[in-house]
Structure formats: C-alpha cells, structure tokens
Design an enzyme around this catalytic site. Sequence first.
Site, PDB file in Angstrom:
ATOM      1  N   ARG A 144       0.718  -1.439  -0.063  1.00 14.65           N
ATOM      2  CA  ARG A 144       0.083   0.042  -0.019  1.00 14.65           C
ATOM      3  C   ARG A 144       0.687   1.056  -0.125  1.00 14.65           C
ATOM      4  NH1 ARG A 144      -3.800  -2.747   3.566  1.00 14.65           N
ATOM      5  NH2 ARG A 144      -5.353  -3.664   2.366  1.00 14.65           N
ATOM      6  N   LYS A 198       2.742  11.591 -12.342  1.00 12.93           N
ATOM      7  CA  LYS A 198       1.966  10.740 -13.189  1.00 12.93           C
ATOM      8  C   LYS A 198       2.926   9.395 -13.037  1.00 12.93           C
ATOM      9  CE  LYS A 198      -0.766  13.358 -16.200  1.00 12.93           C
ATOM     10  NZ  LYS A 198      -0.777  13.926 -17.687  1.00 12.93           N
ATOM     11  N   GLU A 240      10.030  18.697 -25.252  1.00  5.66           N
ATOM     12  CA  GLU A 240       9.043  19.058 -23.942  1.00  5.66           C
ATOM     13  C   GLU A 240       9.757  20.545 -23.675  1.00  5.66           C
ATOM     14  OE1 GLU A 240       6.515  17.471 -23.432  1.00  5.66           O
ATOM     15  OE2 GLU A 240       6.990  15.720 -24.303  1.00  5.66           O
ATOM     16  N   LYS A 255       6.724  23.827 -16.118  1.00  2.00           N
ATOM     17  CA  LYS A 255       5.771  22.528 -15.565  1.00  2.00           C
ATOM     18  C   LYS A 255       5.114  22.605 -14.132  1.00  2.00           C
ATOM     19  CE  LYS A 255       4.852  17.766 -15.718  1.00  2.00           C
ATOM     20  NZ  LYS A 255       5.010  16.307 -16.477  1.00  2.00           N
ATOM     21  N   GLU A 291      -5.193  16.836 -13.244  1.00  2.00           N
ATOM     22  CA  GLU A 291      -5.577  17.248 -14.602  1.00  2.00           C
ATOM     23  C   GLU A 291      -6.934  17.231 -14.706  1.00  2.00           C
ATOM     24  OE1 GLU A 291      -2.820  15.370 -17.735  1.00  2.00           O
ATOM     25  OE2 GLU A 291      -4.704  15.138 -18.766  1.00  2.00           O
ATOM     26  N   ARG A 320      -3.942  21.573 -16.329  1.00  2.00           N
ATOM     27  CA  ARG A 320      -2.742  20.606 -16.695  1.00  2.00           C
ATOM     28  C   ARG A 320      -2.877  20.095 -18.010  1.00  2.00           C
ATOM     29  NH1 ARG A 320       0.073  15.895 -12.901  1.00  2.00           N
ATOM     30  NH2 ARG A 320       1.618  15.308 -14.275  1.00  2.00           N
ATOM     31  N   ASN A 349      -0.564  18.746 -22.629  1.00  2.00           N
ATOM     32  CA  ASN A 349      -0.543  17.580 -23.790  1.00  2.00           C
ATOM     33  C   ASN A 349      -0.450  18.305 -25.225  1.00  2.00           C
ATOM     34  OD1 ASN A 349      -1.151  15.495 -22.206  1.00  2.00           O
ATOM     35  ND2 ASN A 349      -3.285  16.203 -21.666  1.00  2.00           N
ATOM     36  N   HIS A 387       0.861  16.407 -28.401  1.00  2.00           N
ATOM     37  CA  HIS A 387       0.626  14.957 -27.941  1.00  2.00           C
ATOM     38  C   HIS A 387      -0.480  14.024 -28.365  1.00  2.00           C
ATOM     39  CE1 HIS A 387       3.807  16.316 -25.243  1.00  2.00           C
ATOM     40  NE2 HIS A 387       4.231  15.038 -24.598  1.00  2.00           N
ATOM     41  N   HIS A 405       1.527  11.514 -30.144  1.00  2.00           N
ATOM     42  CA  HIS A 405       1.305   9.863 -29.679  1.00  2.00           C
ATOM     43  C   HIS A 405       0.880   9.082 -30.938  1.00  2.00           C
ATOM     44  CE1 HIS A 405       1.056  10.789 -25.257  1.00  2.00           C
ATOM     45  NE2 HIS A 405       2.192  10.582 -25.396  1.00  2.00           N
ATOM     46  N   HIS A 452      10.112   9.412 -28.735  1.00  2.00           N
ATOM     47  CA  HIS A 452       8.948  10.362 -28.444  1.00  2.00           C
ATOM     48  C   HIS A 452       8.868  11.554 -28.480  1.00  2.00           C
ATOM     49  CE1 HIS A 452       5.623  11.477 -25.629  1.00  2.00           C
ATOM     50  NE2 HIS A 452       6.476  12.487 -25.087  1.00  2.00           N
TER      51      HIS A 452
END
Length: 351
Positions: free
Chosen positions: A111, A133, A175, A213, A223, A227, A231, A234, A238, A253
């Site tokens: 946990r 994230k 980025e 950021k 988000e 936030r 993206n 992206h 992506h 990427h």
Amino acid sequence: MKKISCNTYNIHINNWDAVNEYITKGNYSSIIVIVDENTFEHCLPSLAGLLLQKFDIIEIDSGEINKDLDTCKGIWETMIDFGADRHSLCINLGGGVIGDMGGFVASTFMRGMDFIQLPTTLLSQVDASVGGKLGVDFNGYKNLIGIIKNPGAVFMFTEFLDTLPEEQMRSGYAEVIKHGLIKDEDAYHRDTSINDFSDMDWEQLVYDSVLIKKNITDEDPEERGLRKILNFGHTIGHAIESHNLDTPTHLLHGEAIAIGMVMEAHLSYQQGNITESEVNHIKASIINIYGHHTDRIPDIDTLISLMSKDKKNKGGVIMFSLLDKIGVGNYNQEVSEDEILRSIEFWKKTI
Ligand code: GLY
C-alpha cells in the site's frame, strides 16, 4: 545548484548532499535502487559513491517495451526477496520508464512505500519526473494503468545528460520547446534559437523548463483542467509515435511530439489563434532541430483511429490541447477531419 519547491515535495538540481540529507532524515528500514543496464553503468557509480547506507539494486531491461505489469511483478517479487517493507525507500534511477514504473511499483507495494526520483534523461528531467504521473503501458495503450502520486523528492543531475546520445537529447528538448509554446513566449524564442546542444547551460535550462511545468502541475495536480495544456502536440504526436513503433522509421517520443506540435500549431492557426508567420516559424524551428520527416505520418484514417485511443478523449470525441497564442496553451478543443487533413498537408509541404 538550484531548488524548486512544489506543493508537496522539492526538486533539487545538481545537489548530491540533498540526496543524503533526505535519506538520513527518512530513517528507512532499507533502500532499493531501480536501474536499467544504462543507468547501472553510467549513473549508479555516482550514486553508490555517495550513499552512506547500504542498498539493494533491482536491474530491469531498458525500453518502453518493458514498461508493463510483467516487469512490475518481477520488481515486486524481488522487493519481497530483499525483505523490503513499507518503511523502505525506493530510488528510481533512470529515464521515464524507470520513473513511471518504479514510482507505480513503490506506491502500490504494501500500500505504498516512499520513493524518490533521480531522472537521468532530459525528457524525464523536464517532464516525466515532475507532477506525479506514474504507471505502465497495458494492451498496447500507453500509460493506461497508473496513478498520480507525488514522489518524496526529485533530484536531477545535469552531469547525467553528458552520457546521453544526441537523439535522446533532441527527444527531451521537444518538451522544453513545448513548455515555451504553452506558457512562456520568451522561453520559446530563446529555446528555438539554439544551434547545437554542446554549449548550453543545462542547469539553467532544466530549471527554467521544470519551473514552467511545476507551476502548472501545482495548480492542477489531477489534470482537471489547466494541466491538459501540457498535452499540446501529444494527441497527434502520440499517434505518430505509435504508427512508427517497430518500423524502420521508428521515432523517439520527442521526435514524434515535435511533428505533433507543428501540426497542432497549424490547427491553432486554422482556428485563428496564431498567425501564418507564427506557425511557419514553429515549423522552421522544429525542422532545424529534428529534420523534415514527411514519410512518418500515417494516412488520415489511420491517424484518426490512433488518436481515438487517446486518454484525453471524452465520450468518443477526440480532444486537443492547442494554442490560444504563442506562450498560452488551451485545452478541450474539438477540430474537424478537414482541419486535421490540412495540418498533415502543411507538415508535408516543403518550406
Ligand atoms: N506529461 C504531461 C503531464 O505530466 O501532465
């Protein structure tokens, strides 16, 4: 040496003493360091030479392909073998794969045990290690299984960037450019006026980019709204990245995100938010750093089908994060298929 305070943790840049101070204060029952074969060779010696406590090492195979539940199972099993408990500390020494997966493994083991991030790539320093994230890919979907949980602290060392191939630096740099485009026009112009990476003040650059950021993720950690501007580039990026996976035209990427940013800047232009000369400037800047790969874009149907798997979508509608202007990002934007088609044509056109 620099420090950024986030709402629940600190980010230290180029401060080895801070690592030991953090660990000593935590009085941990044991320490586990997760590495891959690259960070085992290039980065672990610096950390090992400094740690005052003894530690166990878990080495995983590098690469996005290993960012899955099977690898997590292996890490959890090894943690049990090492006698780790919830008072242990997990140190994630690596790029985005190790940070995302190591943080996820640590947050769910018994946990939750404490973990710190030591991101070793430019991409993970300016992006993945900030904002909590965590997770793994699942059934072909990137980062489908995961949580948002902040680390105990982040420690970045720009000396690790010296060990990276140029293409990895370029990938992370996308980025950096994105942060300028969505939040800081001056940073965008400064960061796109560079000609080579060898003569840069990386400590200052990483600091400036991370600050952008962190201000966003502090304001909207889960988000819910703001936030989402992170993206930008992206949704299309992506899809291009997925399309080129396992092909000879494989793109890193950031290389895919760079093309995505040009195309999404063109969507912003079509919406009347930025001027033609601005979108041309973005395209020229990206081509200057990444080249002009026109053969990497799937046809419109494939692109839309890939984008329809994006996590940001709502009720089956593809949602974009675009630009209100240079230096100001927006989110929850819908665009038409024709607009996407025109953005593909724009990228393919010779400048
Ligand atoms: N990489 C985007 C975010 O952290 O929200």
